[in-house]
Design a protein around this motif. Structure first.
Motif, PDB file in Angstrom:
ATOM      1  N   ASP A  49       0.816  -1.214   0.000  1.00 30.26           N
ATOM      2  CA  ASP A  49       0.000   0.000   0.000  1.00 30.26           C
ATOM      3  C   ASP A  49       0.850   1.264   0.000  1.00 30.26           C
ATOM      4  OD1 ASP A  49      -2.365  -1.465   0.031  1.00 30.26           O
ATOM      5  OD2 ASP A  49      -2.477  -1.465   2.223  1.00 30.26           O
ATOM      6  N   SER A  50       2.073   1.151   0.511  1.00 23.01           N
ATOM      7  CA  SER A  50       2.938   2.318   0.639  1.00 23.01           C
ATOM      8  C   SER A  50       4.365   1.873   0.937  1.00 23.01           C
ATOM      9  CB  SER A  50       2.448   3.202   1.791  1.00 23.01           C
ATOM     10  OG  SER A  50       2.549   2.482   3.022  1.00 23.01           O
ATOM     11  N   LYS A  51       5.277   2.834   0.918  1.00 19.44           N
ATOM     12  CA  LYS A  51       6.660   2.557   1.311  1.00 19.44           C
ATOM     13  C   LYS A  51       6.687   2.128   2.769  1.00 19.44           C
ATOM     14  CE  LYS A  51       9.507   6.022   2.280  1.00 19.44           C
ATOM     15  NZ  LYS A  51      10.502   7.114   2.226  1.00 19.44           N
ATOM     16  N   GLU A  52       5.845   2.727   3.597  1.00 18.78           N
ATOM     17  CA  GLU A  52       5.774   2.374   5.013  1.00 18.78           C
ATOM     18  C   GLU A  52       5.310   0.934   5.207  1.00 18.78           C
ATOM     19  OE1 GLU A  52       5.801   6.707   4.574  1.00 18.78           O
ATOM     20  OE2 GLU A  52       4.608   5.164   3.610  1.00 18.78           O
ATOM     21  N   ALA A  53       4.356   0.496   4.396  1.00 14.95           N
ATOM     22  CA  ALA A  53       3.869  -0.887   4.492  1.00 14.95           C
ATOM     23  C   ALA A  53       4.963  -1.877   4.107  1.00 14.95           C
ATOM     24  CB  ALA A  53       2.641  -1.076   3.598  1.00 14.95           C
ATOM     25  N   LEU A  54       5.734  -1.546   3.077  1.00 10.24           N
ATOM     26  CA  LEU A  54       6.849  -2.400   2.678  1.00 10.24           C
ATOM     27  C   LEU A  54       7.874  -2.463   3.813  1.00 10.24           C
ATOM     28  CD1 LEU A  54       8.713  -2.500  -0.664  1.00 10.24           C
ATOM     29  CD2 LEU A  54       9.984  -2.186   1.423  1.00 10.24           C
ATOM     30  N   PHE A  55       8.210  -1.319   4.389  1.00 13.98           N
ATOM     31  CA  PHE A  55       9.177  -1.272   5.486  1.00 13.98           C
ATOM     32  C   PHE A  55       8.684  -2.092   6.676  1.00 13.98           C
ATOM     33  CE2 PHE A  55      11.183   0.674   9.202  1.00 13.98           C
ATOM     34  CZ  PHE A  55      12.516   0.612   8.829  1.00 13.98           C
ATOM     35  N   SER A  56       7.406  -1.974   6.997  1.00 15.22           N
ATOM     36  CA  SER A  56       6.828  -2.746   8.103  1.00 15.22           C
ATOM     37  C   SER A  56       6.987  -4.235   7.876  1.00 15.22           C
ATOM     38  CB  SER A  56       5.344  -2.418   8.279  1.00 15.22           C
ATOM     39  OG  SER A  56       5.179  -1.134   8.791  1.00 15.22           O
ATOM     40  N   GLU A  57       6.757  -4.668   6.652  1.00 20.36           N
ATOM     41  CA  GLU A  57       6.915  -6.093   6.348  1.00 20.36           C
ATOM     42  C   GLU A  57       8.382  -6.526   6.493  1.00 20.36           C
ATOM     43  OE1 GLU A  57       5.783  -9.320   2.911  1.00 20.36           O
ATOM     44  OE2 GLU A  57       4.455  -7.628   3.288  1.00 20.36           O
ATOM     45  N   LEU A  58       9.301  -5.656   6.108  1.00 18.44           N
ATOM     46  CA  LEU A  58      10.723  -5.970   6.252  1.00 18.44           C
ATOM     47  C   LEU A  58      11.128  -6.151   7.711  1.00 18.44           C
ATOM     48  CD1 LEU A  58      12.542  -3.592   3.739  1.00 18.44           C
ATOM     49  CD2 LEU A  58      12.573  -6.085   3.728  1.00 18.44           C
ATOM     50  N   VAL A  59      10.659  -5.278   8.570  1.00 17.06           N
ATOM     51  CA  VAL A  59      11.114  -5.305   9.961  1.00 17.06           C
ATOM     52  C   VAL A  59      10.251  -6.174  10.870  1.00 17.06           C
ATOM     53  CG1 VAL A  59      12.248  -3.070   9.791  1.00 17.06           C
ATOM     54  CG2 VAL A  59       9.909  -3.188  10.620  1.00 17.06           C
ATOM     55  N   GLU A  60       9.096  -6.602  10.401  1.00 18.28           N
ATOM     56  CA  GLU A  60       8.186  -7.389  11.243  1.00 18.28           C
ATOM     57  C   GLU A  60       8.839  -8.644  11.800  1.00 18.28           C
ATOM     58  OE1 GLU A  60       3.712  -9.328  11.125  1.00 18.28           O
ATOM     59  OE2 GLU A  60       4.530  -8.411   9.331  1.00 18.28           O
ATOM     60  N   GLY A  61       9.502  -9.411  10.947  1.00 20.83           N
ATOM     61  CA  GLY A  61      10.133 -10.653  11.402  1.00 20.83           C
ATOM     62  C   GLY A  61      11.234 -10.383  12.409  1.00 20.83           C
TER      63      GLY A  61
END
Length: 81
Positions: A49-61
């Protein structure tokens, strides 16, 4: 309608990770990410949905791993002794 492919999504994640490390989050744009990944901005938004959503997925794990270590550090330390 374009079919989502795991390889494309992973490529976006890998590429973004490298660029975030090089430029930082604020100086990285969606345009930077898609250009380096060899795809389009429209395709990017098929996956995120956004750059923030991509970043969240990267750092979630990593975040969940960190929380686990914090919550279980006493168990890990006792096994090392």
């Amino acid at each position: 309608m374009q079919t989502k492919k795991d390889e494309v999504k992973q490529c976006l994640l890998d590429t973004a990770s490298k660029i975030f490390l090089e430029k930082g989050f604020e100086k990285t744009s969606v345009r930077n990410i898609v250009k380096a990944a060899g795809t389009t901005i429209g395709n990017f938004y098929n996956y995120f949905d956004s750059k923030e959503a991509l970043f969240s997925e990267l750092v979630e794990g990593v975040y969940h791993e960190f929380v686990f270590l914090i919550n279980n550090h006493h168990k890990i330390e006792s096994r090392e002794i």
